[in-house]
Design a protein around this motif. Structure first.
Motif, PDB file in Angstrom:
ATOM      1  N   ALA A 197       0.802  -1.215   0.000  1.00 57.46           N
ATOM      2  CA  ALA A 197       0.000   0.000   0.000  1.00 57.46           C
ATOM      3  C   ALA A 197       0.838   1.271   0.000  1.00 57.46           C
ATOM      4  CB  ALA A 197      -0.941   0.005   1.205  1.00 57.46           C
ATOM      5  N   ARG A 198       2.079   1.179   0.490  1.00 62.60           N
ATOM      6  CA  ARG A 198       2.843   2.420   0.488  1.00 62.60           C
ATOM      7  C   ARG A 198       3.747   2.562  -0.734  1.00 62.60           C
ATOM      8  NH1 ARG A 198       7.942   1.507   3.073  1.00 62.60           N
ATOM      9  NH2 ARG A 198       7.986  -0.698   3.599  1.00 62.60           N
ATOM     10  N   MET A 199       3.771   1.532  -1.564  1.00 60.16           N
ATOM     11  CA  MET A 199       4.567   1.628  -2.794  1.00 60.16           C
ATOM     12  C   MET A 199       4.115   2.776  -3.708  1.00 60.16           C
ATOM     13  SD  MET A 199       6.831   0.389  -5.077  1.00 60.16           S
ATOM     14  CE  MET A 199       7.295  -1.330  -4.877  1.00 60.16           C
ATOM     15  N   PRO A 200       2.813   2.884  -4.021  1.00 58.64           N
ATOM     16  CA  PRO A 200       2.394   3.938  -4.951  1.00 58.64           C
ATOM     17  C   PRO A 200       2.800   5.337  -4.501  1.00 58.64           C
ATOM     18  CG  PRO A 200       0.604   2.382  -4.617  1.00 58.64           C
ATOM     19  CD  PRO A 200       1.674   2.027  -3.623  1.00 58.64           C
ATOM     20  N   TYR A 201       2.845   5.568  -3.202  1.00 60.56           N
ATOM     21  CA  TYR A 201       3.231   6.889  -2.687  1.00 60.56           C
ATOM     22  C   TYR A 201       4.587   7.310  -3.236  1.00 60.56           C
ATOM     23  CZ  TYR A 201       4.754  10.494   0.574  1.00 60.56           C
ATOM     24  OH  TYR A 201       5.240  11.645   1.121  1.00 60.56           O
ATOM     25  N   TYR A 202       5.469   6.339  -3.398  1.00 61.42           N
ATOM     26  CA  TYR A 202       6.832   6.650  -3.807  1.00 61.42           C
ATOM     27  C   TYR A 202       7.022   6.644  -5.329  1.00 61.42           C
ATOM     28  CZ  TYR A 202       7.945   6.038   1.108  1.00 61.42           C
ATOM     29  OH  TYR A 202       7.977   6.173   2.467  1.00 61.42           O
ATOM     30  N   LEU A 203       5.953   6.333  -6.044  1.00 62.88           N
ATOM     31  CA  LEU A 203       6.060   6.262  -7.500  1.00 62.88           C
ATOM     32  C   LEU A 203       5.627   7.573  -8.145  1.00 62.88           C
ATOM     33  CD1 LEU A 203       4.556   2.719  -8.131  1.00 62.88           C
ATOM     34  CD2 LEU A 203       6.961   3.358  -7.933  1.00 62.88           C
ATOM     35  N   SER A 206       1.174   7.787 -12.206  1.00 66.42           N
ATOM     36  CA  SER A 206       1.181   6.810 -13.316  1.00 66.42           C
ATOM     37  C   SER A 206       0.473   7.368 -14.537  1.00 66.42           C
ATOM     38  CB  SER A 206       0.504   5.518 -12.888  1.00 66.42           C
ATOM     39  OG  SER A 206      -0.877   5.683 -12.753  1.00 66.42           O
TER      40      SER A 206
ATOM     41  N   LEU B  77      -1.760   8.285  -0.379  1.00 68.36           N
ATOM     42  CA  LEU B  77      -0.988   7.103  -0.781  1.00 68.36           C
ATOM     43  C   LEU B  77      -1.021   6.883  -2.300  1.00 68.36           C
ATOM     44  CD1 LEU B  77      -1.963   4.566   2.036  1.00 68.36           C
ATOM     45  CD2 LEU B  77       0.261   5.631   1.694  1.00 68.36           C
ATOM     46  N   LYS B  78      -1.806   7.685  -2.969  1.00 68.70           N
ATOM     47  CA  LYS B  78      -1.999   7.526  -4.424  1.00 68.70           C
ATOM     48  C   LYS B  78      -2.564   6.148  -4.782  1.00 68.70           C
ATOM     49  CE  LYS B  78       2.259   9.686  -5.493  1.00 68.70           C
ATOM     50  NZ  LYS B  78       3.315   9.768  -6.505  1.00 68.70           N
ATOM     51  N   LEU B  79      -3.446   5.656  -3.919  1.00 63.22           N
ATOM     52  CA  LEU B  79      -4.096   4.383  -4.195  1.00 63.22           C
ATOM     53  C   LEU B  79      -5.326   4.636  -5.039  1.00 63.22           C
ATOM     54  CD1 LEU B  79      -4.095   2.697  -0.685  1.00 63.22           C
ATOM     55  CD2 LEU B  79      -2.589   2.229  -2.601  1.00 63.22           C
ATOM     56  N   PRO B  81      -5.441   4.588  -9.310  1.00 60.13           N
ATOM     57  CA  PRO B  81      -5.326   3.934 -10.604  1.00 60.13           C
ATOM     58  C   PRO B  81      -4.766   2.529 -10.446  1.00 60.13           C
ATOM     59  CG  PRO B  81      -3.562   5.520 -10.269  1.00 60.13           C
ATOM     60  CD  PRO B  81      -4.508   5.701  -9.150  1.00 60.13           C
ATOM     61  N   ARG B  83      -2.427  -0.316 -11.423  1.00 59.38           N
ATOM     62  CA  ARG B  83      -1.143  -0.345 -12.102  1.00 59.38           C
ATOM     63  C   ARG B  83      -0.804  -1.776 -12.461  1.00 59.38           C
ATOM     64  NH1 ARG B  83       1.968   4.320  -9.992  1.00 59.38           N
ATOM     65  NH2 ARG B  83       0.573   5.483  -8.640  1.00 59.38           N
ATOM     66  N   PHE B 108      -2.840  -3.164  -7.663  1.00 59.61           N
ATOM     67  CA  PHE B 108      -1.876  -3.870  -8.507  1.00 59.61           C
ATOM     68  C   PHE B 108      -2.613  -4.928  -9.313  1.00 59.61           C
ATOM     69  CE2 PHE B 108       0.497  -2.005  -5.233  1.00 59.61           C
ATOM     70  CZ  PHE B 108       1.839  -2.031  -5.521  1.00 59.61           C
ATOM     71  N   LEU B 146       5.489  -1.970 -12.869  1.00 59.43           N
ATOM     72  CA  LEU B 146       5.808  -2.507 -11.552  1.00 59.43           C
ATOM     73  C   LEU B 146       6.204  -3.966 -11.703  1.00 59.43           C
ATOM     74  CD1 LEU B 146       2.839  -1.193  -9.365  1.00 59.43           C
ATOM     75  CD2 LEU B 146       5.171  -0.306  -9.476  1.00 59.43           C
ATOM     76  N   ASN B 169       9.577   1.082 -12.482  1.00 52.42           N
ATOM     77  CA  ASN B 169      10.008   2.045 -11.458  1.00 52.42           C
ATOM     78  C   ASN B 169       9.598   1.670 -10.035  1.00 52.42           C
ATOM     79  OD1 ASN B 169       7.298   2.656 -11.612  1.00 52.42           O
ATOM     80  ND2 ASN B 169       7.627   4.483 -12.854  1.00 52.42           N
ATOM     81  N   GLY B 170       9.025   0.496  -9.884  1.00 51.37           N
ATOM     82  CA  GLY B 170       8.705   0.012  -8.544  1.00 51.37           C
ATOM     83  C   GLY B 170       8.876  -1.497  -8.484  1.00 51.37           C
ATOM     84  N   ILE B 171       9.617  -1.962  -7.483  1.00 48.92           N
ATOM     85  CA  ILE B 171       9.864  -3.400  -7.368  1.00 48.92           C
ATOM     86  C   ILE B 171       9.511  -3.868  -5.967  1.00 48.92           C
ATOM     87  CG2 ILE B 171      11.628  -5.214  -7.337  1.00 48.92           C
ATOM     88  CD1 ILE B 171      13.161  -3.629  -9.458  1.00 48.92           C
ATOM     89  N   LEU B 172       8.719  -4.927  -5.923  1.00 49.63           N
ATOM     90  CA  LEU B 172       8.430  -5.577  -4.660  1.00 49.63           C
ATOM     91  C   LEU B 172       9.309  -6.818  -4.644  1.00 49.63           C
ATOM     92  CD1 LEU B 172       6.348  -4.851  -2.495  1.00 49.63           C
ATOM     93  CD2 LEU B 172       4.870  -6.600  -3.483  1.00 49.63           C
ATOM     94  N   LYS B 186      11.888   2.637  -6.830  1.00 42.42           N
ATOM     95  CA  LYS B 186      11.571   2.322  -5.439  1.00 42.42           C
ATOM     96  C   LYS B 186      11.529   0.805  -5.247  1.00 42.42           C
ATOM     97  CE  LYS B 186      10.091   2.986  -1.200  1.00 42.42           C
ATOM     98  NZ  LYS B 186      10.906   3.659  -0.174  1.00 42.42           N
ATOM     99  N   ILE B 188      10.843  -2.171  -2.451  1.00 42.61           N
ATOM    100  CA  ILE B 188      10.422  -2.573  -1.110  1.00 42.61           C
ATOM    101  C   ILE B 188      10.728  -4.058  -0.990  1.00 42.61           C
ATOM    102  CG2 ILE B 188       8.452  -2.939   0.430  1.00 42.61           C
ATOM    103  CD1 ILE B 188       7.270  -0.356  -0.556  1.00 42.61           C
TER     104      ILE B 188
END
Lengths: 206, 206
Positions: A197-203, A206, B77-79, B81, B83, B108, B146, B169-172, B186, B188
């Motif tokens: 849930a906090r990932m999008p904050y840092y992106l 989109s 949190l930009k939750l 759209p 992605r 996601f 992502l 630009n985002g990796i879990l 980013k 995490i």
DNA sequence: CTCTGTGAAGAAGTTCACAGCA
DNA sequence: TGCTGTGAACTTCTTCACAGAG
């Protein structure tokens, strides 16, 4: 080893050091805080400070003896004796975790598996048979003092209460719920969604 | 909504508030910081402080409007759209995660699944077919920005490099490895073992 | 010279406590 | 009265910088 108050943050980093040391043990006898900082992407000052909380075990001009450092960190974290753990809730996550080698590596032995679904009870997963929840009764007798909760959220608190009642003093909670337990019981909650849930904050937008 | 410097710790707590609000939306129109503190087991002062970083949206004497609060937190949190994300590595963990509902809940959508094992390629998991790693090439075209890495540790860095190269630009990251990536990306990392390893420290000698 | 160990300075995060609005 | 919003105090954690060991 001296025992003042040790920052929780330092304890949190010890496993990071340990992992890096174990992965990179390529014949190197010694490692400096600078080198370890490169491996872990942490600050060398912080690393030395962390180690200093437990006493001095480095050699000026040389660094830390890798084997010794590993031994010390394992001792501080009390990673030694294998502890028996029960896993409660054999859903997708529970099943996946049963095959997870990390448990053994850090001294957890999954000694029992519980679920309340009659269709699952009796089935063998790996070499452990799934037992009915009522089997929790025998936890103390079987010397199981840790538990892993992988039940749905709404069942988690009830299960936690039962576990605590049966003498469990450490719970690894994968259910997305805050668990209310006595202070003497340590709960570590792992909730992937919280990290997601906090990932999008840092992106970027989109 | 004002934007000074917002503590990372506050951002980390926003999903906790959100979860509690969503779970407890039992007709309550308003919620006070004290009530929310009970739900989350956090300190009311801290909660008000956290919200204050984003501007004032409470009503003195009443509390916060639940629906409004949820909306605000989601916005911060930009939750919003959905992605697209790619999952790389269809082992046990990867397979388990594919069925994880949390992804959708936080925006996601797993739009592609990759592995390098010929035996797995082409197999359908849910309704997504496993593709060869070489398919990563088309990430940009498919607007996937992502990624979720569930490969073995030794493959993770190489995969991360490829992903970044393809515009991710985002990796879990579920691999037990520190990943080196450009600052704009980013990462995490979720490493269950790191949490496991510090549990014994908090337990009484077994 | 290299690198540790550590006080001291600095930054970040938390809690207090209270003015002020509903 | 009840509760928010927020400076100020406090606590915790991090970084600096350097004395001293090898």
């Amino acid at each position: 080893m001296r025992y003042g108050k040790i920052p929780d943050e330092s304890i949190r980093r010890l496993p990071i050091y340990l992992r890096s040391l174990l992965l990179s043990e390529q014949g190197t006898q010694n490692i400096s805080s600078r080198k370890l900082a490169e491996l872990t992407h942490l600050n060398p000052n912080k690393i030395r400070k962390d180690f200093s909380y437990f006493g001095a075990f480095g050699t000026p001009g040389v660094g830390y003896n890798v084997a010794e450092l590993v031994k010390q960190i394992r001792a501080i974290l009390k990673l030694g004796p294998v502890r028996k753990a029960a896993l409660v809730g054999v859903g997708k996550l529970g099943s996946a975790l049963l095959g997870y080698p990390g448990f053994r590596m850090y001294g957890f032995e999954i000694a029992a598996v519980f679920d309340n679904d009659p269709k699952k009870i009796g089935k063998k997963i790996g070499n452990i048979a799934v037992e009915n929840i009522s089997g929790l009764r025998s936890m103390r007798k079987r010397k199981i003092s840790l538990a892993i909760i992988t039940t749905p959220a709404q069942a988690a608190q009830k299960i936690a209460d039962m576990l605590v009642d049966k003498g469990v003093n450490g719970i690894l909670n994968f259910a997305p719920r805050y668990l209310k337990v006595p202070k003497k019981v340590k709960v570590i909650t792992i909730d992937i969604a919280m990290d997601l849930a906090r990932m999008p904050y840092y992106l970027p937008a989109s």
